[in-house]
Design an enzyme around this catalytic site. Structure first.
Site, short mmCIF file in Angstrom:
data_model
loop_
_atom_site.label_atom_id
_atom_site.label_comp_id
_atom_site.label_asym_id
_atom_site.label_seq_id
_atom_site.Cartn_x
_atom_site.Cartn_y
_atom_site.Cartn_z
N PRO I 10 -130.74 -20.69 -71.81
CA PRO I 10 -131.99 -20.77 -72.48
C PRO I 10 -133.12 -20.49 -71.55
O PRO I 10 -133.22 -21.04 -70.25
CB PRO I 10 -132.01 -22.21 -72.97
CG PRO I 10 -130.92 -22.89 -72.40
CD PRO I 10 -129.95 -21.66 -72.11
N ASN I 11 -134.10 -19.70 -71.87
CA ASN I 11 -135.52 -19.60 -71.33
C ASN I 11 -135.33 -18.74 -70.13
O ASN I 11 -136.34 -18.22 -69.71
CB ASN I 11 -136.01 -21.00 -71.00
CG ASN I 11 -136.39 -22.08 -71.86
OD1 ASN I 11 -137.25 -21.55 -72.87
ND2 ASN I 11 -135.83 -23.22 -72.09
N ARG I 18 -143.35 -16.25 -66.80
CA ARG I 18 -143.46 -17.68 -66.96
C ARG I 18 -143.34 -18.30 -65.45
O ARG I 18 -142.12 -18.28 -64.96
CB ARG I 18 -143.08 -18.51 -68.06
CG ARG I 18 -143.60 -17.94 -69.41
CD ARG I 18 -144.88 -18.34 -69.90
NE ARG I 18 -145.59 -17.40 -70.73
CZ ARG I 18 -146.78 -17.80 -71.11
NH1 ARG I 18 -147.48 -18.68 -70.82
NH2 ARG I 18 -147.38 -16.97 -72.09
N TYR I 23 -139.61 -19.27 -60.57
CA TYR I 23 -138.75 -18.33 -60.63
C TYR I 23 -138.97 -17.07 -60.35
O TYR I 23 -138.24 -16.06 -60.55
CB TYR I 23 -138.53 -18.57 -62.40
CG TYR I 23 -138.06 -19.76 -62.84
CD1 TYR I 23 -136.99 -20.01 -62.61
CD2 TYR I 23 -138.83 -20.43 -63.81
CE1 TYR I 23 -136.37 -21.38 -63.16
CE2 TYR I 23 -138.50 -21.58 -64.21
CZ TYR I 23 -137.33 -22.30 -64.03
OH TYR I 23 -137.19 -23.54 -64.35
N ASN I 74 -125.59 -18.50 -65.32
CA ASN I 74 -126.84 -19.15 -64.94
C ASN I 74 -126.90 -19.93 -66.33
O ASN I 74 -127.43 -19.38 -67.21
CB ASN I 74 -128.17 -18.43 -64.58
CG ASN I 74 -129.27 -19.17 -64.35
OD1 ASN I 74 -129.19 -20.43 -64.67
ND2 ASN I 74 -130.32 -18.89 -63.69
N ALA I 77 -130.79 -24.40 -68.54
CA ALA I 77 -130.97 -26.06 -69.09
C ALA I 77 -129.63 -26.45 -69.76
O ALA I 77 -129.54 -27.71 -69.59
CB ALA I 77 -131.88 -26.15 -70.01
N ASP I 87 -116.49 -26.59 -72.01
CA ASP I 87 -114.97 -26.53 -72.61
C ASP I 87 -114.68 -25.33 -72.96
O ASP I 87 -113.42 -24.90 -72.68
CB ASP I 87 -115.30 -27.46 -73.80
CG ASP I 87 -115.04 -29.14 -73.48
OD1 ASP I 87 -114.96 -29.40 -72.36
OD2 ASP I 87 -114.97 -29.62 -74.63
N GLU I 98 -121.56 -20.29 -60.67
CA GLU I 98 -122.83 -20.90 -61.23
C GLU I 98 -124.01 -20.42 -60.33
O GLU I 98 -123.96 -20.60 -59.32
CB GLU I 98 -122.65 -22.47 -61.09
CG GLU I 98 -123.82 -23.12 -61.56
CD GLU I 98 -123.46 -24.60 -61.60
OE1 GLU I 98 -122.38 -25.01 -61.22
OE2 GLU I 98 -124.65 -25.59 -61.96
N HIS I 100 -128.23 -20.84 -59.98
CA HIS I 100 -129.59 -21.25 -60.40
C HIS I 100 -130.71 -20.44 -59.37
O HIS I 100 -130.75 -20.27 -58.18
CB HIS I 100 -129.68 -22.68 -59.92
CG HIS I 100 -128.68 -23.31 -60.57
ND1 HIS I 100 -129.03 -23.56 -62.20
CD2 HIS I 100 -127.50 -24.06 -60.59
CE1 HIS I 100 -127.73 -24.13 -62.72
NE2 HIS I 100 -127.04 -24.44 -61.55
N ARG I 107 -136.08 -30.63 -57.78
CA ARG I 107 -137.03 -30.87 -58.94
C ARG I 107 -136.48 -32.28 -59.71
O ARG I 107 -136.23 -33.35 -58.88
CB ARG I 107 -136.53 -29.70 -59.97
CG ARG I 107 -137.03 -28.45 -59.28
CD ARG I 107 -136.57 -27.09 -60.41
NE ARG I 107 -137.68 -27.25 -61.42
CZ ARG I 107 -137.35 -26.58 -62.60
NH1 ARG I 107 -136.39 -25.84 -62.44
NH2 ARG I 107 -138.27 -26.68 -63.32
N ARG I 111 -132.05 -32.96 -62.86
CA ARG I 111 -131.63 -31.42 -62.77
C ARG I 111 -130.32 -31.41 -61.67
O ARG I 111 -129.92 -30.57 -61.46
CB ARG I 111 -132.51 -30.62 -62.44
CG ARG I 111 -133.70 -30.54 -63.41
CD ARG I 111 -134.32 -28.90 -63.52
NE ARG I 111 -135.57 -29.06 -64.37
CZ ARG I 111 -135.71 -28.54 -65.49
NH1 ARG I 111 -134.73 -27.82 -65.91
NH2 ARG I 111 -136.91 -28.79 -66.03
#
Lengths: 145, 145, 145, 145, 145, 145, 145, 145, 145, 145, 145, 145
Positions: I10-11, I18, I23, I74, I77, I87, I98, I100, I107, I111
């Site tokens: 998400p995002n 933004r 980011y 990634n 959230a 799962d 993974e 980020h 942060r 998180r």
């Protein structure tokens, strides 16, 4: 044919006589009779005991080694306090289902911890005396695997 | 006239013989005799028991149902460990006062947790053997309400 | 003959007028009168005060040094928040009994912590206004040791 | 027509003079005047007080019993420390709205705990002095139910 | 005759195809067919759905209001994360049994927390696909009370 | 003239139909209509949406970038679980007020944690459907600064 | 010559028959015989007991007062649960060594807490049945100080 | 020339008269006189106050705004409980040094938390009455930067 | 030749538009194009997807079974909230890295918890969009083992 | 014949010279000599070292690989802080016994945590310098298995 | 005349060259020279050392036994991690003052824990390099008691 | 052209010789050679060191000030224990990437805490020796920004 043992912990002898809003009106004798009958229908041997004494439960579990194929266990208050009973079950390595008549998750915080759930074949909680019959049925199923 | 039961938990049979700096020199027999006498003066029946066995205490509480109007309880070490005794008291629903001879708040951290205080009619702690007499008096008062 | 001081903390002036299900119908004046009478019977001097102000309680405890032999203390809400009152009691080193009218163990979680229990001669909780009389009696007993 | 009481806790007398980035430039007198005017428009009686003393707030809440229908409360720092004020509000059982000028959730960790939120009719936080007017409006609405 | 709804949460569509050591070889279709048949024998209506989307589960529970008498729910991973699904169940107030195929108590620590157990009629965990049939039987029993 | 967006999270579509003791009898349509009317009176544009799907809320917040000046947000159950929605709001940097109809502080422990309060312009909780109108008014005020 | 008492708690009667990977193949009788022989060589009296019942252990410790100079104690599961046994040991004030056959630090988290270690003369853990002999040797050494 | 204010919190008026093992034999008047003299030598104005009342301390800090350049603060018991005093200091933004006569790190656990240390210019603890003189010296030094 | 799948949560569609300080200015399309090109150079197939919906990610992971050899993930959230996605990954047992973009350790406290790190082949955090390329390179390396 | 290495951590060079009430009067040289002699009797090679430097201990453990069969380790203060030493022991995989002269369970809370106990063959604590000899004996026993 | 030893822990050799906003522009040599001069004025012997190695600090403290009367200690980062240095100080039993240049309470959470404060004669924190001079002065004062 | 420094903490000298299932078969020399070669290709200067001594690492970081543009750091066990190394990195303010060969998230709980991640430019974990090369590549990229 397998041998099934029903063990009930402290205060379950009060079943049907006290706190019916939590535990219902069925007595422990009713439950034991129902399970004996049901075990017979399923072709299993059946034995049962109840005690308020931790040591009696530990002794009974120890004696079950070599004689019992499955245990149906409602540890009552010992659910939250008895490492000794946990150790006895680990020692004899007989599979068992943990049963609770009332919904332990909806009561005091300390009732959410169990010394048995992580080593049980399964857990049935909150379904009243019927939970014992369901556990018997599940045991029968598991014994056939 | 009411019936009052005094229950003492593990190691309280040592009273007056061990660790006098914590528990004083009065023996458990002294206390039981004082309370029996005082109950007589107040016109109440009186019975008492002590055991180091959790199951004996649970059994005694269960048997009290229908016969006992008030329990004076010093759970000793079971204060911090016995859900079974708590459940027995919840089961019979007899009002009780929790008594501690020494100040449990001034000792080890784990002695600050009680499985009984939140369901007791009241708690008396740290006042020595006299605490039993105060509890008897409080019970007498509560039984008159 | 000893001098006994009764101190009541915040909101105890409301006793008998508010939340009777928690605190009963007896007023604070009733309690103070009962204790004054009882102190007289026991041959003790008696004084009492109540305040909603922490500083008043601290001041009163400080002034008690050298004049008071025993304090009966219901810190009310300060039980859970006042290190200043604890320090005053530690400073004057007058023995005291902590009293709570309602059963603080059966209420909000934060009421289970007390800044006084571990330094008190004893604790009496949950026994209603009678708890004050029991504390007076216990003080009388302790003053004779 | 109802009677509304505005209570402001410690340091809110500094409003408009200190830390404007947190609390804005409006003074407490401004707020009190705005609310008095608004109460008048809504046909309600209005009274207000501010104190840095916990006991003054407790006393004022106690005196409100029987005279006040609704309290608008900004407990300031007492939000996180005063069980006594909580007990006073529980004692008089007057409905109240908890108001915070700044966003307490965006500041120090300890400011996230409130002794009032769980017993308040509602909570308004972070909206500046306008929060008081919104609370007045909400009180007016709730008083009509 | 009652109407029973079976709801399975995320990843349960993988049943029988993945991680058989945890979940067994039975597919979700097998389970749904078994339960449909069993519901028929018991004289109950039956419907079922599975989704990996929390919103689908929430929607389905909302739509069940007025049409469904009992829900058999395996929330899968949402057991530990979905307050929204909990709220939907609280909103429609349809009794439900929480089912877990594997023993969640014997896995990662975070799987011991459930947002459903304390509001469920009962919980059955660790008994494999048979757990669904036991839950159906328990639902039938509870619907007769 | 500004553009205001009302976003309601999961289960808020049940408003007025379920659990009226917690949420009142006003429906979500009522609220949306009231706010649209009020926005019109204040000279603001107004849009609204409700969804049980976290992704819909995230999408809607993302689309608001450049079109919306203020968001009125009742995240419902996502208050306690949705970092994704928090991140969307951080991403678009549109000021918003967090609204809760019931007093989340007086319910389950886990409802006391919010992923939104510390980044919100303000929080209004426990004041029922009126909370939305107060938030609209606050937004109008903040937009004038 | 001193008198040494060996006490073994619950499930240690299973030694050598169950879970050999944790506890080895030596039986409890083997251990008791080895220690009796070794005590004889060292010129000490020796007695031993094992019980699954907490009360039996408490009783035995109480009876040891005045007769026993040193206790070798493997509390088994009571290590983590029995305040009563701790209190008995505190009561009789006989020095003791706490023994664990398996490495309790390498097992479940709850096995890391002991009610005995902080009041023991010493602790020997993880060294198998030999740990008892080492403890005997250490006791002999300590008795000579 | 700067203006320095010495503030002492609850029970510090007992200094020199109570608990000398913790706080020494010097009285508060001694300390105030020493600091006044030392301030004179350094060419600073000096004022001091002590109170057992949190509100008095808050008031005094508020009044210091615009008149005082540095505060020497021993909050006493309020160290651990007074957010109000913290807020007053944040409000007036006068730099201050936190002083403790005894070593608060060597006493009860709750004395390790301070509401002041993280906003203080510095902290001096455990050095007895001399700590005040060191703080005066440090203040003088900081005022010259 | 292997098949590599890039999944963004998400995002992450907001990338480059933004919060550039967190980011960077690179868009998600840039990243996807870079990775497709790089996969081509390495001789691997490549596919990618982004969604704000947890269920879409779960579905995509499920569909990857049998078609995808490595996942670059990634979770955005969902790192901190999605047991369902965990799962799904456990279910299909496809190795994954993974990723980020920002340093999640610098942060908010929440998180720091990830539902993915302990089951990932590796973790790359804080290195900006370049982290994706590094992960592709690492995946290529791991696929050759 | 095996090779045994004794390693003592920081401040154990002070043995016999400092804090005799905690550590006794025996010096480290005494202990090393006793163990060397005892190893000789048992037919084992023996080496020993002590250092206050973590790196020296890590280096010595690394060098032991291939040369040492068993380590007797008193990590001293590093018990509670050195992951590096733990990693060295994990790296060389030489069995070891953890020894503590004083009863670490009866001292500060932080001394209850050990980075070694869960990977040790066994632990001996509180038995004074004799603990080293017991550990030697246990090592000899374990090396014969 | 007494002998005073100044010990500085890791990274304090960077003083005056790095992070001046936290630690100021004074170098460690400046401080050592100032303290040597001041010690001379006060008639005390003076020695000093700094090391980044924990073992060096432990060694130096051990060597101080019998030669040093007071230690001025800034443990730097070891404040939060070195039980070995704590044990060395406990071992030699030389009184010491703990000094921190910056306000450790205003930095990361983990800097609030000290292994030294509870055994120090006093603590001075946040007052910059001047803190060393204040500590010297305090040491001089304490040595005269 | 920049200067890159590779620092490896305790036990990483064992790489390729011990615990290959966790750390692989590549030796530290292999890694250092690979990175030197790669740095050369990228046009960067390169230096490297490994030590089991915390002080050596701290010293090396301090010496890097003014000479090194980027640090590649695998702190090994010091990841979880060394505030001193953290402080050195904060002191010199050289950007660095934290590297872990194994997946620290999939091991003991205490390995999840890092004193470096929140101040690192990035973190690469679990990708084996290749992680170093990826970090070199990332450093090269960051140095170009």
């Amino acid at each position: 044919m397998a041998s099934i043992l029903l063990i009930n912990g402290p205060n379950l002898n009060l079943l049907g006589t006290r706190e019916p809003e939590l535990y219902g009106a069925t007595t422990l004798a009713d439950i034991e009779n129902q399970l004996r009958a049901r075990a017979g229908e399923l072709g299993h041997g059946f034995d049962c005991m109840q005690s308020n004494a931790e040591a009696d439960l530990v002794d009974r579990v120890q004696q079950a080694a070599g004689h019992t194929d499955f245990i149906l266990l409602n540890p009552g208050a010992f659910t939250h306090t008895s490492v000794a009973l946990r150790d006895a079950l680990l020692g004899v390595a007989i599979p068992f289902i943990e049963i609770h008549i009332s919904n332990i998750h909806a009561r005091e915080e300390f009732r959410r911890q169990s010394y048995f759930s992580d080593i049980a074949a399964g857990v049935i909680a909150g379904l009243g005396p019927q939970g014992y019959l369901l556990a018997m049925q599940a045991a029968d199923h598991l014994l056939q695997d």
